[in-house]
Design a protein around this motif. Structure first.
Motif, PDB file in Angstrom:
ATOM      1  N   THR A 182       0.802  -1.246   0.000  1.00  0.00           N
ATOM      2  CA  THR A 182       0.000   0.000   0.000  1.00  0.00           C
ATOM      3  C   THR A 182       0.830   1.291   0.000  1.00  0.00           C
ATOM      4  O   THR A 182       0.311   2.352   0.305  1.00  0.00           O
ATOM      5  CB  THR A 182      -1.045   0.068   1.155  1.00  0.00           C
ATOM      6  N   VAL A 215      -0.917   3.518  -2.465  1.00  0.00           N
ATOM      7  CA  VAL A 215      -2.163   4.088  -1.932  1.00  0.00           C
ATOM      8  C   VAL A 215      -1.845   5.292  -1.050  1.00  0.00           C
ATOM      9  O   VAL A 215      -2.450   6.362  -1.163  1.00  0.00           O
ATOM     10  CB  VAL A 215      -2.928   3.019  -1.103  1.00  0.00           C
ATOM     11  N   ASP A 254      -2.454   9.334  -1.710  1.00  0.00           N
ATOM     12  CA  ASP A 254      -3.388   9.991  -0.809  1.00  0.00           C
ATOM     13  C   ASP A 254      -2.702  11.075   0.033  1.00  0.00           C
ATOM     14  O   ASP A 254      -3.152  12.219   0.095  1.00  0.00           O
ATOM     15  CB  ASP A 254      -3.990   8.921   0.114  1.00  0.00           C
ATOM     16  N   HIS A 294      -5.741  10.501  -4.145  1.00  0.00           N
ATOM     17  CA  HIS A 294      -6.491   9.329  -3.660  1.00  0.00           C
ATOM     18  C   HIS A 294      -7.061   8.500  -4.813  1.00  0.00           C
ATOM     19  O   HIS A 294      -8.250   8.169  -4.831  1.00  0.00           O
ATOM     20  CB  HIS A 294      -7.613   9.738  -2.695  1.00  0.00           C
ATOM     21  N   TRP A 342      -5.744   5.423  -5.644  1.00  0.00           N
ATOM     22  CA  TRP A 342      -5.670   3.990  -5.311  1.00  0.00           C
ATOM     23  C   TRP A 342      -6.417   3.648  -4.029  1.00  0.00           C
ATOM     24  O   TRP A 342      -6.503   4.463  -3.113  1.00  0.00           O
ATOM     25  CB  TRP A 342      -4.207   3.568  -5.131  1.00  0.00           C
ATOM     26  N   ASP A 343      -6.884   2.406  -3.981  1.00  0.00           N
ATOM     27  CA  ASP A 343      -7.485   1.846  -2.777  1.00  0.00           C
ATOM     28  C   ASP A 343      -7.209   0.348  -2.766  1.00  0.00           C
ATOM     29  O   ASP A 343      -6.763  -0.204  -3.774  1.00  0.00           O
ATOM     30  CB  ASP A 343      -9.002   2.066  -2.778  1.00  0.00           C
TER      31      ASP A 343
END
Ligand code: SF4
Ligand code: SF4
Ligand code: FES
Length: 236
Positions: free
Chosen positions: A153, A156, A160, A166, A168-169
């Protein structure tokens, strides 16, 4: 306001602020703890479990990047148990996806590969899962290869926390978890991505890479991140 805590790491007396993590205190005292999901300048999530350490009086292994120091703590960063645990953690990352280093764009510039070398991982005891995973090449400049993703992550968090786009998740759970852009749209259709390339720069493996470019060059520029974070903080 943070106070000073005194503790021992590998038998060495060290002092740290009460809001510091064990990892931070160790690094300040030149004690090396292996890390993978941690990256200076980003928040810590304790995803990879490579930085585990032993804390006297606690049977569980603790993630050094997410455990704050306490007064009188006695921390061990290297032991047979820790080496075996880290080796197994790295092996699990390898067998969960399709890491074939010889044909990977990040070969010889991959943090996962470097960790495997460091622990002498030259064969797998666990069965290979060989999942059929897609490659998203829809972005005009970058590619996301889910086969090489270790779900650290970093992408991510940098998108972010630093770029504030933001894009990616993480979707799904366990071995079914995937990094997704704009809640599941192809990356090339993303309306939030600014094409800044920060996610590509911080990816520790060959999962994110720039089209038509060797991965070694972005890796060499990675220390730019703490600087960028400081700039962002001044802007706020
Ligand atoms: S290129 Fe920049 S904006 Fe686009 S997904 Fe990566 S970090 Fe986010
Ligand atoms: S794409 Fe790269 S940075 Fe993002 S979670 Fe996967 S391995 Fe980590
Ligand atoms: S570096 Fe601490 S859990 Fe990944």
């Amino acid at each position: 306001m943070s106070e000073v805590r005194t503790l021992q790491i590998d038998g060495k007396d060290v002092a740290a602020r009460s809001d510091e993590t064990i990892l931070c205190a160790a690094e300040e005292n030149e004690i090396h703890i292996p890390t993978l999901c941690h990256l200076e300048g980003l928040s810590d999530v304790g995803a990879c479990r490579l930085c585990v350490v032993e804390v006297e009086g606690t049977p569980k292994l603790m993630a050094a990047c997410t455990t704050t120091v306490e007064e009188g703590m006695k921390v061990t960063t290297t032991s047979e148990r820790l080496v075996a645990y880290r080796r197994r953690a790295i092996e699990m990352l390898f067998v969960e996806r399709n890491h074939i280093c010889a044909v990977c764009v990040a070969n010889n510039n991959c943090e996962l590969q470097a960790h495997a070398r460091n622990v002498g991982l030259d064969h797998f005891e666990l069965p290979l899962m060989h999942p059929a995973l897609p490659v998203d090449a829809s972005h005009e400049r970058f590619v996301m290869d889910h086969n090489r993703c270790i779900l650290c992550t970093r992408c991510v968090r940098v998108c972010d926390e630093v770029e504030q786009a933001h894009t990616w998740d993480v979707a799904g759970r366990g071995t079914g978890a995937r990094i997704v852009s704009d809640l599941g749209m192809p990356w090339g259709s993303s309306t939030t991505c600014t094409s800044c390339g920060k996610c590509v720069q911080v990816c520790p493996t060959g999962a994110l890479f720039e089209k038509g470019r060797s991965i070694s060059e972005p890796k060499a520029r990675r220390p730019y991140l703490p600087y960028l974070v400081r700039v962002k903080e001044r802007e706020r």
